[in-house]
Enzyme design. Structure first.
Site, PDB file in Angstrom:
ATOM      1  N   HIS A 172      10.740 -33.774 -22.495  1.00  0.00           N
ATOM      2  CA  HIS A 172      10.427 -34.540 -21.289  1.00  0.00           C
ATOM      3  C   HIS A 172       9.028 -34.236 -20.774  1.00  0.00           C
ATOM      4  O   HIS A 172       8.732 -34.460 -19.603  1.00  0.00           O
ATOM      5  CB  HIS A 172      11.501 -34.280 -20.230  1.00  0.00           C
ATOM      6  CG  HIS A 172      12.858 -34.703 -20.686  1.00  0.00           C
ATOM      7  ND1 HIS A 172      13.261 -36.010 -20.722  1.00  0.00           N
ATOM      8  CD2 HIS A 172      13.880 -33.985 -21.209  1.00  0.00           C
ATOM      9  CE1 HIS A 172      14.484 -36.091 -21.226  1.00  0.00           C
ATOM     10  NE2 HIS A 172      14.883 -34.857 -21.529  1.00  0.00           N
ATOM     11  N   LYS A 175       7.858 -11.188 -18.082  1.00  0.00           N
ATOM     12  CA  LYS A 175       7.516  -9.858 -18.626  1.00  0.00           C
ATOM     13  C   LYS A 175       6.244  -9.939 -19.463  1.00  0.00           C
ATOM     14  O   LYS A 175       5.412  -9.049 -19.425  1.00  0.00           O
ATOM     15  CB  LYS A 175       8.649  -9.301 -19.508  1.00  0.00           C
ATOM     16  CG  LYS A 175       9.810  -8.709 -18.791  1.00  0.00           C
ATOM     17  CD  LYS A 175       9.563  -7.404 -18.080  1.00  0.00           C
ATOM     18  CE  LYS A 175       9.052  -7.552 -16.692  1.00  0.00           C
ATOM     19  NZ  LYS A 175       9.902  -7.921 -15.627  1.00  0.00           N
ATOM     20  N   TRP A 187      -3.627  -2.016  -1.537  1.00  0.00           N
ATOM     21  CA  TRP A 187      -3.559  -3.325  -2.188  1.00  0.00           C
ATOM     22  C   TRP A 187      -4.079  -4.295  -1.125  1.00  0.00           C
ATOM     23  O   TRP A 187      -3.412  -4.539  -0.117  1.00  0.00           O
ATOM     24  CB  TRP A 187      -2.118  -3.649  -2.581  1.00  0.00           C
ATOM     25  CG  TRP A 187      -1.977  -4.894  -3.395  1.00  0.00           C
ATOM     26  CD1 TRP A 187      -2.040  -5.001  -4.753  1.00  0.00           C
ATOM     27  CD2 TRP A 187      -1.720  -6.219  -2.912  1.00  0.00           C
ATOM     28  NE1 TRP A 187      -1.842  -6.302  -5.141  1.00  0.00           N
ATOM     29  CE2 TRP A 187      -1.644  -7.076  -4.030  1.00  0.00           C
ATOM     30  CE3 TRP A 187      -1.546  -6.778  -1.643  1.00  0.00           C
ATOM     31  CZ2 TRP A 187      -1.403  -8.449  -3.934  1.00  0.00           C
ATOM     32  CZ3 TRP A 187      -1.313  -8.141  -1.539  1.00  0.00           C
ATOM     33  CH2 TRP A 187      -1.240  -8.951  -2.670  1.00  0.00           C
ATOM     34  N   GLU A 223      12.865 -14.587 -17.381  1.00  0.00           N
ATOM     35  CA  GLU A 223      12.459 -13.199 -17.213  1.00  0.00           C
ATOM     36  C   GLU A 223      11.576 -12.759 -18.379  1.00  0.00           C
ATOM     37  O   GLU A 223      10.606 -12.012 -18.192  1.00  0.00           O
ATOM     38  CB  GLU A 223      13.716 -12.313 -17.082  1.00  0.00           C
ATOM     39  CG  GLU A 223      13.454 -10.832 -16.974  1.00  0.00           C
ATOM     40  CD  GLU A 223      12.588 -10.426 -15.787  1.00  0.00           C
ATOM     41  OE1 GLU A 223      12.301 -11.266 -14.921  1.00  0.00           O
ATOM     42  OE2 GLU A 223      12.171  -9.257 -15.753  1.00  0.00           O
ATOM     43  N   CYS A 266       0.864  -1.180   0.000  1.00  0.00           N
ATOM     44  CA  CYS A 266       0.000   0.000   0.000  1.00  0.00           C
ATOM     45  C   CYS A 266       0.902   1.233   0.000  1.00  0.00           C
ATOM     46  O   CYS A 266       2.069   1.159   0.366  1.00  0.00           O
ATOM     47  CB  CYS A 266      -0.865   0.020   1.246  1.00  0.00           C
ATOM     48  SG  CYS A 266      -1.849  -1.466   1.429  1.00  0.00           S
ATOM     49  N   GLU A 315       2.940 -11.036 -16.980  1.00  0.00           N
ATOM     50  CA  GLU A 315       2.444 -10.147 -15.921  1.00  0.00           C
ATOM     51  C   GLU A 315       1.741  -8.909 -16.469  1.00  0.00           C
ATOM     52  O   GLU A 315       0.856  -8.373 -15.805  1.00  0.00           O
ATOM     53  CB  GLU A 315       3.570  -9.748 -14.961  1.00  0.00           C
ATOM     54  CG  GLU A 315       4.638  -8.881 -15.567  1.00  0.00           C
ATOM     55  CD  GLU A 315       5.741  -8.528 -14.574  1.00  0.00           C
ATOM     56  OE1 GLU A 315       5.487  -8.458 -13.380  1.00  0.00           O
ATOM     57  OE2 GLU A 315       6.887  -8.328 -15.037  1.00  0.00           O
ATOM     58  N   ASN A 320       0.303   0.470   6.123  1.00  0.00           N
ATOM     59  CA  ASN A 320       0.856  -0.463   5.143  1.00  0.00           C
ATOM     60  C   ASN A 320       1.518  -1.576   5.932  1.00  0.00           C
ATOM     61  O   ASN A 320       2.315  -1.303   6.831  1.00  0.00           O
ATOM     62  CB  ASN A 320       1.885   0.255   4.257  1.00  0.00           C
ATOM     63  CG  ASN A 320       2.610  -0.706   3.335  1.00  0.00           C
ATOM     64  OD1 ASN A 320       2.070  -1.756   2.974  1.00  0.00           O
ATOM     65  ND2 ASN A 320       3.822  -0.351   2.944  1.00  0.00           N
ATOM     66  N   GLY A 321       1.184  -2.824   5.588  1.00  0.00           N
ATOM     67  CA  GLY A 321       1.757  -3.967   6.308  1.00  0.00           C
ATOM     68  C   GLY A 321       0.646  -4.909   6.724  1.00  0.00           C
ATOM     69  O   GLY A 321      -0.476  -4.828   6.214  1.00  0.00           O
ATOM     70  N   LYS A 362       3.787  -2.909  -6.765  1.00  0.00           N
ATOM     71  CA  LYS A 362       5.242  -2.814  -6.688  1.00  0.00           C
ATOM     72  C   LYS A 362       5.608  -2.887  -5.206  1.00  0.00           C
ATOM     73  O   LYS A 362       4.837  -2.462  -4.359  1.00  0.00           O
ATOM     74  CB  LYS A 362       5.661  -1.454  -7.257  1.00  0.00           C
ATOM     75  CG  LYS A 362       7.131  -1.337  -7.477  1.00  0.00           C
ATOM     76  CD  LYS A 362       7.441  -1.180  -8.933  1.00  0.00           C
ATOM     77  CE  LYS A 362       8.910  -1.199  -9.209  1.00  0.00           C
ATOM     78  NZ  LYS A 362       9.205  -2.098 -10.322  1.00  0.00           N
ATOM     79  N   ARG A 394       2.026   1.188  -5.854  1.00  0.00           N
ATOM     80  CA  ARG A 394       2.150   0.319  -4.681  1.00  0.00           C
ATOM     81  C   ARG A 394       0.851  -0.396  -4.337  1.00  0.00           C
ATOM     82  O   ARG A 394       0.833  -1.283  -3.489  1.00  0.00           O
ATOM     83  CB  ARG A 394       2.596   1.142  -3.475  1.00  0.00           C
ATOM     84  CG  ARG A 394       3.931   1.790  -3.635  1.00  0.00           C
ATOM     85  CD  ARG A 394       4.282   2.556  -2.396  1.00  0.00           C
ATOM     86  NE  ARG A 394       4.518   1.656  -1.279  1.00  0.00           N
ATOM     87  CZ  ARG A 394       5.698   1.156  -0.968  1.00  0.00           C
ATOM     88  NH1 ARG A 394       6.758   1.469  -1.665  1.00  0.00           N
ATOM     89  NH2 ARG A 394       5.828   0.341   0.056  1.00  0.00           N
TER      90      ARG A 394
HETATM   91  C1  F6R Z   1       8.347  -8.361 -12.032  1.00  0.00           C
HETATM   92  C2  F6R Z   1       8.747  -7.707 -10.794  1.00  0.00           C
HETATM   93  C3  F6R Z   1       8.809  -8.519  -9.572  1.00  0.00           C
HETATM   94  C4  F6R Z   1       9.973  -8.067  -8.657  1.00  0.00           C
HETATM   95  C5  F6R Z   1       9.891  -8.792  -7.319  1.00  0.00           C
HETATM   96  C6  F6R Z   1      11.049  -8.437  -6.416  1.00  0.00           C
HETATM   97  O1  F6R Z   1       8.372  -7.494 -13.112  1.00  0.00           O
HETATM   98  O2  F6R Z   1       8.972  -6.521 -10.752  1.00  0.00           O
HETATM   99  O3  F6R Z   1       8.897  -9.892  -9.832  1.00  0.00           O
HETATM  100  O4  F6R Z   1      11.176  -8.337  -9.308  1.00  0.00           O
HETATM  101  O5  F6R Z   1       8.685  -8.472  -6.691  1.00  0.00           O
HETATM  102  O6  F6R Z   1      11.050  -7.073  -6.138  1.00  0.00           O
HETATM  103  P1  F6R Z   1      12.320  -6.377  -5.515  1.00  0.00           P
HETATM  104  O7  F6R Z   1      13.409  -6.441  -6.535  1.00  0.00           O
HETATM  105  O8  F6R Z   1      11.879  -4.973  -5.232  1.00  0.00           O
HETATM  106  O9  F6R Z   1      12.682  -7.143  -4.289  1.00  0.00           O
END
Ligand code: F6R
Length: 609
Positions: free
Chosen positions: A505, A486, A75, A482, A2, A489, A101-102, A604, A27
């Protein structure tokens, strides 16, 4: 998860809060709310959905008078997204308003305690207990009361608190969730993250765990876990307001993809000399590095993928075992680490709860911890023995781009540094790698420009796919992980990465006419192997999008959908192919008209476990 923002000053608070929340929406974005305190009491407005609903409801904040307030973008963890569950939450007698937040882990126990004392709950959240708890313990002194209330909480919290009796003060507290205090002439702020406040100030104070604070327009007081005053010096952030703006790009993600050359340059160049690498660490000496006999990397999501790229590079160059573990599993796999292990913690935000927990576990087991972190002063940075900062600048898009590639480049630096100390590669070899690494930012820049039209075209052709299979061998397999993340998500197309040799396999049974396979082939030594795997899927009807750095013409003429990377050192190709896959994910999501910077269900900075 959040976002929290608070303001006390001379301006009308609500527009300032909304502006800050707009910067923090990455966030959390399922509901939002603000509260302002005036001599006549506290007024709150909350709205389910995106922040624009709250902006509309309050006429961009103009409808709420008052010059002290708190805001929140949510969130959801406890209680579905709704107006009622949105923060701020008020205490029973409406004397206190809270944003949080938490996660309050003992909220059920506290709720029972408070219900037993006559409190009535409005929401399904864990947060509401904090508002009632403060009211319950209120002694006349807010600092004393806040200290007493937070001592009853188990779990993690960053709190912003208003008290109706003190309309010129803002209170806050933190434990295991980020919180910064911002200072400017005639105003004080609090926020989850610096970008929320960059329009007003670059002077910050980082609140530490178990600290509480009282912020006024003309100053602040901070108290430690024993409620004793503590002195703290503000620092000036290097990030500026432009770094947190879209700068003419339609989305932060695209802007951040294009920022990679700069971010890589700033991460690499201060540490690259003509023939060697210097990490400028403070505590971990060269002697300490010489003594480590293995590395254990822990991280989440893309940072975990960066760790796997790093493993391939470091093991090959340094001849030392490198284990990579998902941070969320680290505590449960009884990791085999001790004082001869260097634990490497990777995190863009520096606040990811599972990653922080892995760091603490590694320290408990006696390991030295080096973290690769983007946010200066974040919890992970502060708790590590040493930090190798990436210089990505603020990353706002939920899907990481520059955060990831700078992490990968930091791991390349670590590998070169360690190989120099352990003498596992000739100085000439290391100098050649250092030279190639120095060229990487310019190559990424050229590649982004060159590849964009082709990738846009491919995205327009493939955006209707239901599934995508990313395949590669060696480092390309790590990079494929990765790439798949990308795409899935942000475009909501199901995508998985497979080591190309593994298809036979099991997974190959899923391949049928029209299946989309993204094949990565950047290691000339593995071209023949990956070509066989590509042939196997094409024979079964797959459409293949090939990303290669084919210099020899090995694949020439065979593929309709191909992006060729510039001539680069194959060991560093994961950074170049990453940029192609970021663009592919981005333009695919754009072709589907999706909310690229804020994909559904995500946030994020995952500060809950
Ligand atoms: C995907 C993405 C997440 C972060 C993960 C770790 O695009 O951004 O998978 O890589 O949540 O986040 P950090 O690096 O902030 O610990």
């Amino acid at each position: 998860m959040c976002g929290i923002v608070g303001y006390v000053g001379k301006l009308q608070a609500a527009p300032v809060l909304l502006e800050g929340l707009a910067k923090l929406e990455y966030r959390g974005y399922d509901s939002s709310g603000i509260a302002v305190v005036r001599p006549d009491g506290i007024e709150t407005v909350k709205a389910k959905g995106r922040l624009k609903n709250l902006q509309a409801l309050t006429d961009d904040g103009k409808k709420l008078s008052g010059s002290t307030g708190i805001g929140h973008t949510r969130w959801a963890t406890h209680g579905a997204p709704s107006d009622t569950n949105a923060h701020p939450h008020m205490s029973g007698q409406k004397k206190f308003a809270i944003v949080h937040n938490g996660i309050i882990e003992n909220y059920l126990e506290l709720k029972e305690f408070l219900i037993g004392r006559g409190f009535r709950f409005q929401s399904d959240t864990d947060t509401e207990v904090v508002a009632h708890l403060i009211e319950h313990y209120f002694s006349g002194s807010m600092t004393e009361t806040l200290h007493k209330a937070v001592n009853k909480l188990k779990g993690s919290y960053a709190l912003g608190v208003l008290y109706a009796g003190e309309p010129d003060r803002l209170y806050c507290a933190r434990k295991d969730s980020p919180l910064v205090i911002g200072l400017s002439a005639g105003a004080g702020f609090v926020a989850s993250d610096m970008p929320a406040l960059l329009a007003h100030t670059r002077r910050f104070i980082l609140l530490d765990d178990n600290e509480t604070a009282c912020i006024r327009a003309d100053g602040f007081d901070i108290y430690n876990a024993n409620n004793e005053p503590v002195e703290k010096e503000p620092f000036t952030a290097e990030w500026d307001v432009a770094a947190a703006e879209k700068d003419g790009f339609p989305h932060f993600m695209l802007k951040e993809i294009h920022e990679q050359p700069r971010a890589l340059r700033q991460t690499l160049s201060p540490r690259l000399a003509a023939s060697n690498v210097e990490l400028h660490l403070k505590k971990l000496t060269r002697e300490a590095f010489a003594a480590f006999d293995c590395l254990h990397i822990a991280a989440c999501g893309s940072a975990y993928h960066a760790g796997i790229v790093g493993k391939y590079f470091i093991e090959k160059l340094c001849r030392i075992p490198v284990q990579v573990t998902l941070a969320s599993e680290f505590r449960y796999c009884d990791p085999l680490i001790d004082d001869r292990t260097l634990t490497v913690i990777i995190s863009q935000s520096g606040e990811t709860a599972d990653t922080l927990a892995a760091l603490r576990e590694a320290k408990r087991l006696g390991s030295a911890v080096l973290s690769i972190v983007n946010v200066v002063g974040s919890s992970i940075a502060r708790e590590s023995d040493d930090v190798l900062y990436t210089a990505a600048g603020p990353e706002i898009s939920v899907a990481t781009t520059k955060g990831y590639t700078t992490q990968v480049s930091a791991l390349y630096l670590l590998g070169l540094y360690l190989a120099g100390i352990k003498e596992t590669a000739a100085p000439k070899t290391l100098a050649a790698y250092a030279g190639a690494l120095a060229e990487l930012p310019a190559l990424v820049e050229r590649m982004i420009g060159d590849a964009t039209p082709a990738v846009q075209l491919l995205a327009s052709l493939f955006h209707g796919a239901n599934d995508a299979y990313y395949i590669g061998r060696g480092t390309d397999y790590a990079a494929a992980m990765e790439g798949a993340l990308k795409l899935k998500e942000i475009s909501y197309i199901h995508a998985e990465a497979y080591a190309a040799g593994e298809l036979k396999h099991g997974t190959i049974s899923l391949i049928e006419k029209g299946s989309l396979v993204v094949a990565l082939a950047t290691d000339p030594a593995l071209y023949p192997k990956i070509r066989s795997n590509i042939t196997e899927v094409r024979t079964r009807g797959a459409v293949v999008f090939l990303v290669t750095d084919d210099k020899s013409g090995f694949f020439a003429g065979e593929y309709e959908y191909i992006v060729t990377l510039p001539d680069a050192e194959p060991a560093f190709s994961a950074v170049l192919s990453a940029a192609v896959m970021q663009l592919f994910g981005y333009y695919t999501a754009a072709a589907k008209g999706l909310d690229i910077d804020k994909p559904r269900n995500l946030a994020k900075s995952v500060t809950v476990e």
